[in-house]
Scaffold this motif. Structure first.
Motif, mmCIF file in Angstrom:
data_model
loop_
_atom_site.group_PDB
_atom_site.id
_atom_site.type_symbol
_atom_site.label_atom_id
_atom_site.label_comp_id
_atom_site.label_asym_id
_atom_site.label_seq_id
_atom_site.Cartn_x
_atom_site.Cartn_y
_atom_site.Cartn_z
ATOM 1 N N LEU A 18 0.830 -1.203 0.000
ATOM 2 C CA LEU A 18 0.000 0.000 0.000
ATOM 3 C C LEU A 18 0.866 1.256 0.000
ATOM 4 C CD1 LEU A 18 -2.856 1.210 0.168
ATOM 5 C CD2 LEU A 18 -2.656 1.072 2.659
ATOM 6 N N TRP A 19 1.905 1.274 0.827
ATOM 7 C CA TRP A 19 2.775 2.445 0.883
ATOM 8 C C TRP A 19 3.507 2.624 -0.444
ATOM 9 C CZ3 TRP A 19 7.999 3.389 0.409
ATOM 10 C CH2 TRP A 19 8.384 4.700 0.693
ATOM 11 N N ARG A 20 3.984 1.514 -1.026
ATOM 12 C CA ARG A 20 4.700 1.620 -2.310
ATOM 13 C C ARG A 20 3.771 2.064 -3.435
ATOM 14 N NH1 ARG A 20 8.380 -3.785 -1.743
ATOM 15 N NH2 ARG A 20 10.009 -2.815 -0.506
ATOM 16 N N ALA A 21 2.500 1.681 -3.365
ATOM 17 C CA ALA A 21 1.543 2.051 -4.402
ATOM 18 C C ALA A 21 1.266 3.552 -4.402
ATOM 19 C CB ALA A 21 0.241 1.286 -4.211
ATOM 20 N N SER A 22 1.542 4.213 -3.301
ATOM 21 C CA SER A 22 1.290 5.660 -3.238
ATOM 22 C C SER A 22 2.319 6.460 -4.030
ATOM 23 C CB SER A 22 1.274 6.133 -1.784
ATOM 24 O OG SER A 22 2.579 6.100 -1.232
ATOM 25 N N ASP A 23 3.413 5.814 -4.454
ATOM 26 C CA ASP A 23 4.461 6.463 -5.266
ATOM 27 C C ASP A 23 4.948 7.778 -4.678
ATOM 28 O OD1 ASP A 23 4.543 4.456 -7.204
ATOM 29 O OD2 ASP A 23 2.872 5.354 -8.315
ATOM 30 N N GLY A 24 5.091 7.822 -3.385
ATOM 31 C CA GLY A 24 5.634 9.010 -2.734
ATOM 32 C C GLY A 24 4.632 10.129 -2.521
ATOM 33 N N ARG A 25 3.390 9.939 -2.939
ATOM 34 C CA ARG A 25 2.372 10.987 -2.743
ATOM 35 C C ARG A 25 1.897 11.025 -1.295
ATOM 36 N NH1 ARG A 25 0.564 8.568 -7.698
ATOM 37 N NH2 ARG A 25 -0.849 7.337 -6.432
ATOM 38 N N ARG A 26 2.083 9.927 -0.583
ATOM 39 C CA ARG A 26 1.645 9.878 0.819
ATOM 40 C C ARG A 26 2.847 9.557 1.695
ATOM 41 N NH1 ARG A 26 -3.133 6.030 1.577
ATOM 42 N NH2 ARG A 26 -3.417 7.285 3.439
ATOM 43 N N THR A 27 2.830 10.083 2.888
ATOM 44 C CA THR A 27 3.922 9.852 3.817
ATOM 45 C C THR A 27 3.666 8.561 4.598
ATOM 46 O OG1 THR A 27 2.843 11.065 5.603
ATOM 47 C CG2 THR A 27 4.259 12.339 4.107
ATOM 48 N N PHE A 28 4.720 8.136 5.298
ATOM 49 C CA PHE A 28 4.557 6.980 6.180
ATOM 50 C C PHE A 28 3.454 7.250 7.203
ATOM 51 C CE2 PHE A 28 8.988 5.958 4.935
ATOM 52 C CZ PHE A 28 8.794 4.643 4.559
ATOM 53 N N ARG A 29 3.421 8.487 7.681
ATOM 54 C CA ARG A 29 2.436 8.848 8.697
ATOM 55 C C ARG A 29 1.002 8.699 8.169
ATOM 56 N NH1 ARG A 29 3.041 12.332 13.286
ATOM 57 N NH2 ARG A 29 5.161 12.562 12.546
ATOM 58 N N ASP A 30 0.771 9.121 6.928
ATOM 59 C CA ASP A 30 -0.575 9.032 6.347
ATOM 60 C C ASP A 30 -1.025 7.575 6.175
ATOM 61 O OD1 ASP A 30 -0.675 11.794 6.148
ATOM 62 O OD2 ASP A 30 0.021 11.809 4.058
ATOM 63 N N VAL A 31 -0.145 6.775 5.604
ATOM 64 C CA VAL A 31 -0.493 5.368 5.375
ATOM 65 C C VAL A 31 -0.644 4.645 6.705
ATOM 66 C CG1 VAL A 31 0.274 3.205 4.332
ATOM 67 C CG2 VAL A 31 0.624 5.361 3.115
ATOM 68 N N ALA A 32 0.257 4.920 7.634
ATOM 69 C CA ALA A 32 0.189 4.271 8.948
ATOM 70 C C ALA A 32 -1.095 4.647 9.680
ATOM 71 C CB ALA A 32 1.406 4.650 9.782
ATOM 72 N N ALA A 33 -1.525 5.891 9.543
ATOM 73 C CA ALA A 33 -2.773 6.322 10.187
ATOM 74 C C ALA A 33 -3.961 5.558 9.610
ATOM 75 C CB ALA A 33 -2.964 7.833 10.016
ATOM 76 N N ASP A 34 -3.963 5.333 8.300
ATOM 77 C CA ASP A 34 -5.045 4.566 7.674
ATOM 78 C C ASP A 34 -5.090 3.130 8.192
ATOM 79 O OD1 ASP A 34 -5.716 6.771 6.195
ATOM 80 O OD2 ASP A 34 -4.795 6.057 4.322
ATOM 81 N N LEU A 35 -3.913 2.595 8.507
ATOM 82 C CA LEU A 35 -3.819 1.203 8.948
ATOM 83 C C LEU A 35 -3.827 1.054 10.469
ATOM 84 C CD1 LEU A 35 -1.034 0.073 6.468
ATOM 85 C CD2 LEU A 35 -3.485 -0.379 6.296
ATOM 86 N N SER A 36 -3.814 2.159 11.172
ATOM 87 C CA SER A 36 -3.775 2.178 12.640
ATOM 88 C C SER A 36 -2.526 1.497 13.185
ATOM 89 C CB SER A 36 -5.021 1.512 13.232
ATOM 90 O OG SER A 36 -6.180 2.176 12.806
ATOM 91 N N VAL A 37 -1.390 1.830 12.567
ATOM 92 C CA VAL A 37 -0.103 1.358 13.071
ATOM 93 C C VAL A 37 0.805 2.558 13.264
ATOM 94 C CG1 VAL A 37 -0.260 -0.904 11.951
ATOM 95 C CG2 VAL A 37 0.898 0.954 10.786
ATOM 96 N N ASN A 38 1.868 2.352 14.007
ATOM 97 C CA ASN A 38 2.838 3.402 14.246
ATOM 98 C C ASN A 38 3.610 3.658 12.950
ATOM 99 O OD1 ASN A 38 5.399 4.637 14.972
ATOM 100 N ND2 ASN A 38 4.797 4.238 17.092
ATOM 101 N N PRO A 39 3.854 4.931 12.591
ATOM 102 C CA PRO A 39 4.599 5.231 11.363
ATOM 103 C C PRO A 39 5.993 4.602 11.333
ATOM 104 C CG PRO A 39 3.604 7.226 12.234
ATOM 105 C CD PRO A 39 3.370 6.150 13.239
ATOM 106 N N GLU A 40 6.655 4.551 12.476
ATOM 107 C CA GLU A 40 7.983 3.944 12.529
ATOM 108 C C GLU A 40 7.910 2.439 12.298
ATOM 109 O OE1 GLU A 40 11.001 5.340 12.473
ATOM 110 O OE2 GLU A 40 9.823 7.166 12.230
#
Length: 103
Positions: A18-40
């Protein structure tokens, strides 16, 4: 000893995809928030996936080949064991028969 992860390997793989599919348009924080996981945590999963993509696939193929070889060996040994048991039983009966004949 480290505690087991509460996230399955499939979930981690999907999160990385999912993060790779964003092609850099979304940050780790954005994707992690969608998945309810810590960005780190997500960043670690991506880093780990980048470190072992080819070796994991090769190791999986090697493991499958070894597993198939071992299953075939187990089947061969099980068949041989049954044959040996039959031979031992025949010899045991023959020995008992001849022991009775000697008396």
């Amino acid at each position: 000893m480290a505690r087991p992860s509460k996230y399955s390997a499939e979930f981690r793989s999907d999160a990385v995809t999912l993060w790779r599919a964003s092609d850099g348009r979304r940050t780790f924080r954005d994707v992690a928030a969608d998945l309810s996981v810590n960005p780190e945590t997500l960043r670690t999963w991506v880093r780990d996936a980048d470190d072992r993509p080819a070796s994991a696939a090769a190791a999986s193929q090697d493991t499958e080949a070894e597993l198939a070889r071992l299953r075939a060996e187990n089947a061969r040994l099980a068949k041989a064991e049954k044959e040996w048991q039959m031979e031992r039983e025949i010899l045991r009966r023959a020995a008992a028969y001849f022991a009775r004949e000697m008396k």
